[in-house]
Design a protein around this motif. Structure first.
Motif, mmCIF file in Angstrom:
data_model
loop_
_atom_site.group_PDB
_atom_site.id
_atom_site.type_symbol
_atom_site.label_atom_id
_atom_site.label_comp_id
_atom_site.label_asym_id
_atom_site.label_seq_id
_atom_site.Cartn_x
_atom_site.Cartn_y
_atom_site.Cartn_z
ATOM 1 N N HIS A 105 11.163 -123.231 -49.805
ATOM 2 C CA HIS A 105 11.110 -122.888 -48.129
ATOM 3 C C HIS A 105 11.376 -121.513 -47.823
ATOM 4 O O HIS A 105 10.615 -121.038 -47.271
ATOM 5 C CB HIS A 105 11.654 -123.976 -47.490
ATOM 6 N N LEU B 188 5.229 -114.930 -46.391
ATOM 7 C CA LEU B 188 4.567 -114.781 -45.122
ATOM 8 C C LEU B 188 5.185 -113.262 -44.345
ATOM 9 O O LEU B 188 4.524 -113.083 -43.272
ATOM 10 C CB LEU B 188 4.835 -115.793 -44.039
ATOM 11 N N GLU C 223 14.698 -113.472 -40.331
ATOM 12 C CA GLU C 223 13.465 -114.639 -40.088
ATOM 13 C C GLU C 223 13.426 -115.643 -41.036
ATOM 14 O O GLU C 223 13.193 -116.768 -40.708
ATOM 15 C CB GLU C 223 12.028 -113.716 -39.983
ATOM 16 N N ARG D 44 15.802 -117.880 -39.983
ATOM 17 C CA ARG D 44 15.762 -118.736 -38.912
ATOM 18 C C ARG D 44 14.545 -119.669 -39.131
ATOM 19 O O ARG D 44 14.826 -120.907 -38.478
ATOM 20 C CB ARG D 44 15.029 -117.776 -37.599
ATOM 21 N N MET D 45 13.678 -119.499 -40.029
ATOM 22 C CA MET D 45 12.669 -120.300 -40.042
ATOM 23 C C MET D 45 12.760 -121.440 -41.201
ATOM 24 O O MET D 45 12.221 -122.521 -41.142
ATOM 25 C CB MET D 45 11.386 -119.469 -40.660
ATOM 26 N N PRO E 242 5.241 -126.649 -47.188
ATOM 27 C CA PRO E 242 4.968 -126.636 -45.638
ATOM 28 C C PRO E 242 6.391 -126.610 -45.171
ATOM 29 O O PRO E 242 7.474 -127.448 -45.905
ATOM 30 C CB PRO E 242 4.471 -127.574 -45.005
ATOM 31 N N PHE E 243 7.146 -126.108 -44.152
ATOM 32 C CA PHE E 243 8.516 -126.031 -43.544
ATOM 33 C C PHE E 243 8.465 -127.558 -42.853
ATOM 34 O O PHE E 243 7.874 -128.019 -42.129
ATOM 35 C CB PHE E 243 8.480 -125.003 -42.351
ATOM 36 N N MET F 91 9.003 -128.187 -39.349
ATOM 37 C CA MET F 91 7.936 -127.639 -38.446
ATOM 38 C C MET F 91 6.649 -128.711 -38.275
ATOM 39 O O MET F 91 6.431 -129.188 -39.406
ATOM 40 C CB MET F 91 7.637 -126.305 -38.693
ATOM 41 N N ALA G 128 3.284 -120.045 -38.065
ATOM 42 C CA ALA G 128 4.631 -119.343 -38.660
ATOM 43 C C ALA G 128 4.627 -117.941 -38.651
ATOM 44 O O ALA G 128 5.544 -117.044 -38.193
ATOM 45 C CB ALA G 128 5.172 -120.171 -39.680
ATOM 46 N N GLY G 129 3.760 -117.490 -39.634
ATOM 47 C CA GLY G 129 3.488 -115.991 -39.868
ATOM 48 C C GLY G 129 3.405 -115.287 -38.445
ATOM 49 O O GLY G 129 3.789 -114.178 -38.395
ATOM 50 N N LEU H 114 6.266 -114.607 -36.070
ATOM 51 C CA LEU H 114 6.888 -113.298 -36.468
ATOM 52 C C LEU H 114 6.858 -112.060 -35.970
ATOM 53 O O LEU H 114 7.759 -111.306 -35.246
ATOM 54 C CB LEU H 114 6.845 -113.077 -38.015
ATOM 55 N N ASN H 115 5.383 -112.013 -35.400
ATOM 56 C CA ASN H 115 5.222 -110.620 -34.852
ATOM 57 C C ASN H 115 5.260 -110.894 -33.205
ATOM 58 O O ASN H 115 4.734 -109.847 -32.703
ATOM 59 C CB ASN H 115 4.013 -110.056 -35.265
ATOM 60 N N ARG I 26 -1.583 -121.412 -43.807
ATOM 61 C CA ARG I 26 -0.480 -120.570 -43.265
ATOM 62 C C ARG I 26 -0.619 -119.194 -43.722
ATOM 63 O O ARG I 26 -0.250 -118.191 -43.144
ATOM 64 C CB ARG I 26 0.600 -121.215 -43.499
ATOM 65 N N ALA I 27 -0.963 -118.902 -45.209
ATOM 66 C CA ALA I 27 -0.875 -117.801 -45.773
ATOM 67 C C ALA I 27 -2.214 -116.948 -45.198
ATOM 68 O O ALA I 27 -2.173 -115.833 -44.926
ATOM 69 C CB ALA I 27 -1.280 -117.957 -47.168
ATOM 70 N N VAL J 158 -2.111 -115.059 -41.159
ATOM 71 C CA VAL J 158 -1.666 -113.385 -41.040
ATOM 72 C C VAL J 158 -2.839 -112.471 -41.456
ATOM 73 O O VAL J 158 -2.209 -111.456 -41.378
ATOM 74 C CB VAL J 158 -0.566 -113.399 -41.311
ATOM 75 N N ARG K 87 11.577 -105.916 -34.828
ATOM 76 C CA ARG K 87 12.126 -106.840 -35.916
ATOM 77 C C ARG K 87 13.046 -106.579 -37.039
ATOM 78 O O ARG K 87 13.931 -107.452 -37.201
ATOM 79 C CB ARG K 87 10.712 -107.367 -36.747
#
Lengths: 335, 258, 353
Positions: A216, A223, A229, A232-233, B96-97, B100, B108-109, B112-113, B161-162, B165, C73
């Motif tokens: 994980h 990513l 992060e 946190r994730m 996968p997380f 979530m 998710a990715g 982040l931004n 997910r990959a 982004v 960030r």
């Protein structure tokens, strides 16, 4: 563990062994040995249950005696006068003090403990992580009376500066007003309790964070997540319930801590708005401080207050355990 | 938007152990390159050096150059976090997380931004899930946890997910080894579609798979256990599987060892 | 981003402007200097405040500088890192202080005389005397508590792991967990409530009983963990040879995990050795030497510390004795801990995964 099911599920709670088992253990000596051993070990388990029940029963009995003699209201009286006839006492002040000091302790200890657990598992240089974890373990092993002595003789004198500063800037809130007395107050108690429960919370949280599956964290990294992060994730969501239960265990400790509070606090039997002025009390501290001068009635009154403490800690610890168990099921499903 | 990769003189270590030795190769944009070779030959390690994931492993370090369109990933001042945004990765086991939802996993990715409107986010998530051929299966349960999906679906969720982004390169580390044949087929079809948009590098133990999905194939080998892995040859997949120029490759492919 | 643009031929997406490697150290140094300066200028006499100011400056300084140079960030990442480090320092300070004070003040009067004499006729405010009676009391009470608590704890764990199924085992497991959380003073009150019924005076063994109650759940938990580590193949191998279950447990399961069980028991002993509250209620304290734990008040080391602190009205001689007794107690507990860990490492199950 399958092997044990075969032999243990079979015997019913009565001493009579099942027929199947009798046949299987044809040799008498074998059966006797097994029965004695099973009896001993099961007896020990039952003894533990009996002790728990006895604690509840005996405390309740003595508490009932005391409360029946109480001239005041056990829950609301702001007084602890047990050596007069009729005695007058109530636990309101103690409940308030116990909860306030524990809340302060939790507010300080939980964030720091989580941070240290993260430090050990995710931030510290590898060579440092082991020794740090070891030091935290040692912190946990220091007896509470030594914390109490240190708190009374070292921590208390160091608090005056901080108290003056808090009074200057936040005195207007009332919570942080200070009349310049010795800083043997709820805030000092809370800080000392925080130091004492820190290792408990840290150690449990550390174990949970360590169990976060590598995959994980790598998923988050891939990513393009920064280290924070990733935490946190992947780390904090996974460890949240573990941290909650760790905090509850710490809370249980803080609620029941006796000596460290008894040495540091300068108690009185009133509820104060200010956390900085001396005064107030906790269940455990009150028992330790009042015990030596208490008459027989007084001791029963103290036992009654101990019963309240017992019930509170039972609830807190029970909740912590249930959360841990839920988490075990949940993480097992995802393994 | 895919980019080319030029590796020269790349050596990777775990502590003092040299895992791969002096590897050089060029990977063209919009192609699928497969890495094959026996276990322990360093193909996964090499893959992880391409997005600086190798150094995440304690003791992992890298020497040499990896150029992504002429920019050295290991150059001074390069931020590994930015590298991983450009070079996405899918792992051996679907990951996968667990805490979530499906939606949040894909987003998710992006999150982040930061600067995403809720509606934009929804569009990107839909596009990514469609890109991963998963949209029709999950569109009604985007708020359910991702861990409730089947293994193959989870892996496609990870691909979604990959690609959400918009990386330039997609690395896949044995993406089908934990999946059943039907899910494997779905992923292989997906790889064929994704190569229109991304440079894809895939590590696989399955030679038929390499033959099916890749344009170029690289064969890795190691002299003995404990020795560092080396690149034996890289060539067009057809050539590798029909007429490789090195004997060891032919031996491996024809099943004489490994 | 301007630096990156100059460095590369074109603006690079991979290259983020980043702070030099030494910057965290520089920020730490700067914050400490500033913290001290502010503390001195504002006339704050408490070093605690200096440290707090330096810590705040460090966290905010890191964020400000990183946010300007690297973007938000990275700044958040750096703040998280700095907070984690600050938390670590905050936790280490009290520990170092506690160990330092205990040792530096404890060695003042800690000598053979202190360990072999008691307070007897020495007034609490006078120098002299020692902790002999307390040490004897501690050893006897803790020893008796271990004799009661350890076997019951181990047997309960055996029951839970080797036999336990069904509702009884489930409730035992649950109440062992609950029991772990009983405040020590409540265990003391429980024994006290029994003593009140029979009108008994304080004596050492009463303390042992309360300590045993506190010890049991700890022993159960650790023993359980150890027994679960014993691979099932071992049990099956023994049972398949026709060895009865109880002999399998005695001859195969327990010996395999004996190291871990010993460790758990020793850690539990270390824990109860430092308990004060139940001893205060049940054993009461006694300046004279009382070797008989079954009759008359005794003392114990933690109780000695408390009473030297509480009953001496601030006499330095009494504080010195309290520190010396603390050092003795910590040394005892730490040695137990170290030995226990040593045993755990030395006797680690060889048949593990």
């Amino acid at each position: 563990m399958d092997i044990s099911t075969q032999t243990t599920d079979a015997p019913p709670p009565t001493p009579q062994p099942g027929i199947a088992e009798q046949k299987r253990n044809a040799r008498g000596a074998t059966r006797a040995g097994d029965r004695v051993f099973l009896g001993l070990s099961r007896g020990s388990g039952i003894l533990l249950l009996v002790i728990m029940a006895a604690i509840a029963v005996f405390l309740t009995y003595r508490a009932a005696l005391a409360i029946s003699r109480d001239h005041g209201n056990f829950l609301t009286t702001f007084e602890w006068n047990t050596n007069v006839i009729p005695p007058t006492f109530g636990v309101a002040v103690l409940a308030f003090g116990t909860i306030v000091s524990s809340i302060i302790a939790m507010a300080i200890a939980v964030p720091i403990a989580v941070a240290i657990a993260l430090f050990i598992t995710h931030y510290a240089p590898r060579r440092m992580a082991g020794p740090v974890a070891y030091v935290i373990d040692l912190l946990a092993a220091v007896p509470s009376i030594v914390y109490g002595l240190w708190g009374a003789l070292v921590l208390v004198p160091h608090m005056t500066g901080l108290f003056g500063w808090l009074d200057d800037f936040f005195g207007w809130t009332g919570i942080f007003s200070w009349d310049g007395g010795a800083p043997r107050s709820m805030l000092t108690v809370g800080i000392l309790l925080a130091i004492m429960i820190l290792p408990v919370i840290t150690n449990v949280s550390r174990e949970v964070f360590r169990q976060v599956p590598q995959m994980h964290e790598e998923a988050a990294l891939a990513l393009g997540a920064t280290r924070w992060e990733v935490v946190r994730m992947a780390v904090l969501p996974f460890g949240r319930s573990g941290v909650i239960s760790a905090s509850m265990l710490g809370l249980g400790r803080a609620l029941g801590e006796t000596m460290a509070v008894a040495t540091v606090l300068s108690p009185d039997f009133d509820i104060h708005a200010s956390l900085l002025n001396p005064g107030g009390g906790t269940f455990a501290q009150n028992i330790a401080s009042k015990f030596s001068e208490a008459t027989a009635d007084g001791r029963d009154a103290l036992i009654a207050s101990g019963l309240v403490l017992f019930v509170i800690t039972l609830l807190v610890n029970g909740a912590a355990r249930i959360i841990i168990q839920r988490r075990a099921e949940y993480s097992g499903a995802n393994a | 938007m895919s980019k080319r990769i030029d590796v020269s003189g790349l050596t990777a270590y775990y502590g003092s152990h040299k895992a791969i030795d002096d590897i050089s190769m060029n990977i063209e944009p919009r192609t699928v390159t497969a890495f094959i070779g026996p276990s322990g030959c360093g193909k996964s390690t090499f893959l992880r050096t391409l997005n600086r994931m190798h150094e995440v492993t304690p003791g992992g370090r890298v020497e040499g150059k990896v150029l992504l369109d002429d920019e050295n990933l290991y150059g001074a001042g390069i931020d590994p976090v930015s590298v991983r945004r450009e070079v996405g990765m899918v792992f051996q086991r679907p990951n996968p997380f667990p805490t979530m939802s499906i939606f949040d996993n894909v987003a998710a990715g992006l999150k982040l931004n930061g600067n995403f409107k809720k509606s934009e986010l929804g569009d990107v998530v839909e596009k990514s899930l469609k890109g991963a051929n998963l949209w029709n299966e999950v569109k009604d349960r985007l708020n359910k946890p991702g861990s409730g999906l089947s293994g193959g679906q989870q892996q496609r969720l990870c691909i979604a997910r990959a690609i959400a982004v918009e990386p330039k390169v997609l690395l896949m580390d044995e993406p089908c080894s934990a999946l059943d044949p039907i899910s494997t087929l779905a992923i292989e079809d997906l790889i064929g579609e994704l190569k229109e948009r991304f440079t894809i590098v895939i590590v696989t133990h399955n030679m038929q798979q390499a033959a099916r999905v890749s344009d170029r194939t690289a064969f890795f080998n190691l002299a003995a256990v404990g020795q560092p892995g080396k690149l034996i040859e890289i060539d067009d997949t057809e050539r590798i599987f029909s007429n490789p120029s090195v004997q060891a490759t032919e031996d491996y492919i024809s099943g004489r060892f490994g | 981003m301007s630096t990156a643009a100059v460095a590369g031929k074109r603006t690079s997406t991979l290259q983020g402007a980043s702070l030099p490697k030494w910057s965290p150290y520089a920020i730490v140094g700067g914050s400490i200097v500033l913290g001290v300066a502010i503390g001195l200028a504002a006339g704050l006499d408490s070093k605690v405040q200096w440290g707090l100011i330096a810590g705040l400056l460090y966290v905010f300084g890191t964020y400000g500088i990183a946010a300007r140079v690297e973007g938000s960030r990275q700044a958040k990442d750096r703040v998280a890192t700095s907070l984690v480090w600050v938390a670590f320092v905050i936790a280490v300070v009290p520990l170092v202080s506690l160990i330092w004070v205990t040792i530096s003040r404890g060695v003042k009067v800690l000598d053979v005389y202190f360990l072999t004499h008691s307070m007897g006729v020495v007034a609490d405010s006078q120098p002299g005397g020692g902790a002999y009676a307390a040490i004897i009391g501690s050893l006897e009470q803790v020893g008796l508590a271990t004799l009661i608590g350890a076997p019951i704890g181990i047997l309960t764990a055996v029951y839970l792991v080797e036999y336990g199924r069904g509702r009884l085992a489930k409730s035992v497991t649950f109440f062992v967990d609950v029991m772990t959380g009983i405040p020590s003073i409540v265990a003391g009150l429980f024994i006290l409530s029994i003593m009140l019924i029979f009108n008994m005076e304080p004596f050492g063994f009463a303390g042992s009983l309360a300590l045993a109650i506190l010890m049991m759940p700890v022993v159960v938990r650790s023993t359980e963990e150890m027994l679960k580590l014993v691979p099932n193949e071992l049990r099956e191998a023994s049972l398949a040879l026709g060895v009865p279950k109880w002999r399998t447990i005695l001859k195969v399961v327990l010996p395999t995990s004996i190291g871990g069980i010993t460790t758990g028991v020793m850690l539990a002993v270390a824990r109860i050795a430092g308990e004060t509250a139940p001893v205060l209620l049940l054993v009461f304290g006694n300046p004279f030497i009382n070797n008989n734990p079954f009759e008359g008040a005794q003392s114990s080391l933690p109780l000695f510390i408390y009473q030297q602190y509480a009953n001496s009205a601030g006499a330095n001689a009494a504080y010195d004795r309290a520190w010396a007794a603390s050092l003795t107690l910590i040394a005892f507990v730490m040695i137990l801990n170290l030995v226990a860990r040593g045993i755990a490492r030395w006797k680690a199950p060889k048949t593990g995964r």
